[in-house]
Design a protein around this motif. Structure first.
Motif, PDB file in Angstrom:
ATOM      1  N   ASP A 219      35.921  49.003  40.693  1.00  0.00           N
ATOM      2  CA  ASP A 219      36.227  48.941  39.265  1.00  0.00           C
ATOM      3  C   ASP A 219      35.592  50.154  38.573  1.00  0.00           C
ATOM      4  O   ASP A 219      34.705  50.801  39.136  1.00  0.00           O
ATOM      5  CB  ASP A 219      35.634  47.639  38.715  1.00  0.00           C
ATOM      6  N   GLY A 233      35.556  45.569  29.966  1.00  0.00           N
ATOM      7  CA  GLY A 233      35.987  44.594  30.969  1.00  0.00           C
ATOM      8  C   GLY A 233      36.508  45.267  32.233  1.00  0.00           C
ATOM      9  O   GLY A 233      36.753  44.603  33.235  1.00  0.00           O
ATOM     10  N   TYR A 276      34.090  35.800  44.081  1.00  0.00           N
ATOM     11  CA  TYR A 276      34.050  37.256  43.897  1.00  0.00           C
ATOM     12  C   TYR A 276      32.627  37.734  44.123  1.00  0.00           C
ATOM     13  O   TYR A 276      31.708  37.243  43.459  1.00  0.00           O
ATOM     14  CB  TYR A 276      34.544  37.534  42.480  1.00  0.00           C
ATOM     15  N   ASN A 292      31.252  36.145  40.786  1.00  0.00           N
ATOM     16  CA  ASN A 292      32.185  35.552  39.831  1.00  0.00           C
ATOM     17  C   ASN A 292      32.911  34.408  40.522  1.00  0.00           C
ATOM     18  O   ASN A 292      33.161  34.468  41.731  1.00  0.00           O
ATOM     19  CB  ASN A 292      33.204  36.585  39.317  1.00  0.00           C
ATOM     20  N   ARG A 294      35.909  33.497  40.357  1.00  0.00           N
ATOM     21  CA  ARG A 294      37.341  33.684  40.074  1.00  0.00           C
ATOM     22  C   ARG A 294      37.802  35.051  40.548  1.00  0.00           C
ATOM     23  O   ARG A 294      36.978  35.885  40.924  1.00  0.00           O
ATOM     24  CB  ARG A 294      37.506  33.621  38.556  1.00  0.00           C
ATOM     25  N   GLY A 296      38.841  38.833  40.046  1.00  0.00           N
ATOM     26  CA  GLY A 296      38.385  39.848  39.102  1.00  0.00           C
ATOM     27  C   GLY A 296      39.548  40.422  38.304  1.00  0.00           C
ATOM     28  O   GLY A 296      40.682  40.421  38.758  1.00  0.00           O
ATOM     29  N   ASP A 297      39.225  40.913  37.129  1.00  0.00           N
ATOM     30  CA  ASP A 297      40.222  41.591  36.298  1.00  0.00           C
ATOM     31  C   ASP A 297      39.613  42.920  35.892  1.00  0.00           C
ATOM     32  O   ASP A 297      38.583  42.906  35.214  1.00  0.00           O
ATOM     33  CB  ASP A 297      40.523  40.710  35.074  1.00  0.00           C
ATOM     34  N   PRO A 298      40.117  44.065  36.304  1.00  0.00           N
ATOM     35  CA  PRO A 298      41.427  44.356  36.892  1.00  0.00           C
ATOM     36  C   PRO A 298      41.458  44.507  38.430  1.00  0.00           C
ATOM     37  O   PRO A 298      42.390  45.129  38.932  1.00  0.00           O
ATOM     38  CB  PRO A 298      41.804  45.687  36.227  1.00  0.00           C
ATOM     39  N   GLU A 299      40.539  43.932  39.183  1.00  0.00           N
ATOM     40  CA  GLU A 299      40.612  44.036  40.649  1.00  0.00           C
ATOM     41  C   GLU A 299      41.884  43.385  41.207  1.00  0.00           C
ATOM     42  O   GLU A 299      42.528  43.924  42.118  1.00  0.00           O
ATOM     43  CB  GLU A 299      39.395  43.363  41.304  1.00  0.00           C
TER      44      GLU A 299
HETATM   45  N1  GLY Z   1      36.159  43.403  36.875  1.00  0.00           N
HETATM   46  C1  GLY Z   1      35.027  42.585  36.776  1.00  0.00           C
HETATM   47  C2  GLY Z   1      35.273  41.180  36.469  1.00  0.00           C
HETATM   48  O1  GLY Z   1      36.362  40.654  36.613  1.00  0.00           O
HETATM   49  O2  GLY Z   1      34.340  40.519  36.060  1.00  0.00           O
END
Ligand code: GLY
Ligand code: AMP
Length: 426
Positions: A219, A233, A276, A292, A294, A296-299
């Motif tokens: 990221d 984010g 995660y 995490n 869940r 990841g965003d944006p993974e």
């Molecule tokens: N990219 C990091 C997260 O989803 O927390």
């Protein structure tokens, strides 16, 4: 099967696109969704942070066979427990295991108790004691609000003065509200080769018995090129991680992933879903930066396009605790996601700017903060779009993504031009 995904962002759009490829899936729904998810799924206008409302919706809609809960907040309040409580099948951890993200103090205690490598730390709920500890440790030092704080509750303090100010901000001024009632104070880790230290995100499917890592990704958290500016984010991702190797994978599986799964089982908090692992490669080996509960965003936007196996089949195998039966396959090559943000993000930015999208070749445009207003596509958040490209290697994927970005416009659009260039020396 009819499947409902809970969440509004780019991650949810990417999950819906992966599910759409499954022959098992008939109809997709998204609660609440954005202008992109609306192209793939029927948007459902229910507040997913209102457990009663979600329960009432699920009871009234027996045609929905499966729920995917992805954002941290609904997981932390136990939306999966609510849905399972009325007999619904779900992908996502229950509240008692989502705590691995929702409380950093819990995560640090778990790692300490089960010898999982991470930065040395101490947890405080009293300002005076915390201040004394910070002064004794000196700088650099890392301060983390215990609870969920939109990814903003972490301060990397280079000087003692910064640390003292940060401590006051979190504990006395309550900059992150209740999330800062407890604070984790952590040693600042160094990388093996890079400064700041090299990080990799490893998402894993787990049913509590088996844990299977996905393709690795990296990221870019800072808003501007060269890792300058405020934390966000995530401004872009690429997969796979250039410094990853079979050896690192073995180390991470044996010292971090399997021990974490076993630790959660031993605590009576079996984790089922996507776990995660945010990791740093340090001179003393791989260490956990954060967990995490869940995707990841944006993974997710670069990981799922590389998945060859049917995602719905994996989700069901996790639910039914037979993940070991599935052979999960990944594409060779690479994937890059360039995030396009509103000017001023992550602080003040405008919404409602009209977006035009021209020729993007074979790239996929993932929607995060978008909406349709008077029939026009407009910005509706800080991170607006993600342009996703696949290629034989990261360089090819990068070129394709940035060629597509040139044909997307709105007033004030901001993006980084260096997504995918870090860690080139492995
Ligand atoms: N990219 C990091 C997260 O989803 O927390
Ligand atoms: P987190 O929300 O815990 O992932 O922290 C946000 C970012 O802060 C991480 O991605 C790292 O870049 C950095 N960070 C967090 N903890 C540490 C640490 N102990 N040492 C160095 N950097 C850290």
């Amino acid at each position: 099967m009819n499947v409902l995904v809970i969440g509004n962002g780019g991650r949810e759009h990417a999950i819906l696109l992966a599910l759409r490829k499954s022959p098992k899936v008939d109809k997709l729904y998204c609660m609440k969704g954005n202008a992109g998810t609306a192209q793939v799924a029927e948007d459902i206008d229910v507040d997913y942070m209102n457990a009663e409302a979600v329960k009432a919706y699920a009871l009234a809609h027996p045609e929905i066979d499966y729920y995917v809960v992805t954002p941290d907040d609904p997981l932390a309040i136990g939306i999966v427990d609510v849905l399972e409580g009325i007999g619904k099948r779900c992908f996502g951890p229950r509240k008692n295991s989502a705590i691995i993200e929702a409380s950093k103090a819990f995560a640090k205690d778990l790692m300490k108790k089960y010898n999982i490598p991470t930065a040395k730390s101490a947890t405080f709920d009293n300002y005076g004691d915390a201040l004394e500890y910070v002064r004794a440790q000196g700088a650099p030092i890392v301060l983390k609000a215990d609870g969920l704080a939109l990814g903003k509750g972490v301060l990397i303090c280079k000087t003692l003065k910064e640390a003292e100010e940060g401590l006051k901000e979190i504990m006395l001024d309550k900059a992150f509200g209740k999330a800062g009632e407890k604070i984790v104070i952590e040693e600042c880790m160094r990388g093996l080769k890079y400064d700041p230290g090299e990080e990799v995100s490893v998402l894993a499917f787990t049913d509590g018995k088996t844990i299977v890592p996905m393709i690795t990704s990296c990221d870019h958290k800072r808003v501007d090129d060269g890792d300058r500016g405020l934390n966000t984010g995530g401004m872009g991702t690429f997969a796979p991680c250039p410094f990853w190797s079979k050896e690192l994978e073995e180390e991470v599986k044996n010292k971090i992933m399997i021990p974490t799964m076993n630790a959660m089982n031993a605590e009576g908090r079996t984790f089922k879903g996507c776990l995660y692992f945010g990791l740093m490669r340090t001179p003393d080996g791989m260490k956990v930066v954060e967990y995490n509960s869940r995707f990841g965003d944006p993974e997710t936007q670069v990981v799922l396009p590389m998945l060859k196996t049917d995602l719905m089949e994996i989700f069901e195998a996790v639910t039914d605790e037979r993940l070991s039966d599935i052979d999960i396959q990944w594409d060779d090559g690479a994937c890059v996601c360039v995030v396009l943000a509103s000017g001023g993000y992550p602080v003040h930015y405008r919404k409602g700017e009209e977006i035009t999208i021209g020729d993007v070749g074979d790239c996929t445009v993932i929607h995060a903060g978008t909406a349709i207003k008077d029939g026009r596509l407009v910005t509706n958040g800080g991170r607006v779009l993600g342009v996703v490209a696949k290629g034989g290697d990261i360089e090819e994927a990068r070129r394709k993504a940035y060629a597509a970005v040139k044909n997307i416009h709105w007033n004030g659009m901001h993006y980084r031009t260096d997504i995918g260039v870090k860690y080139r020396q492995g």
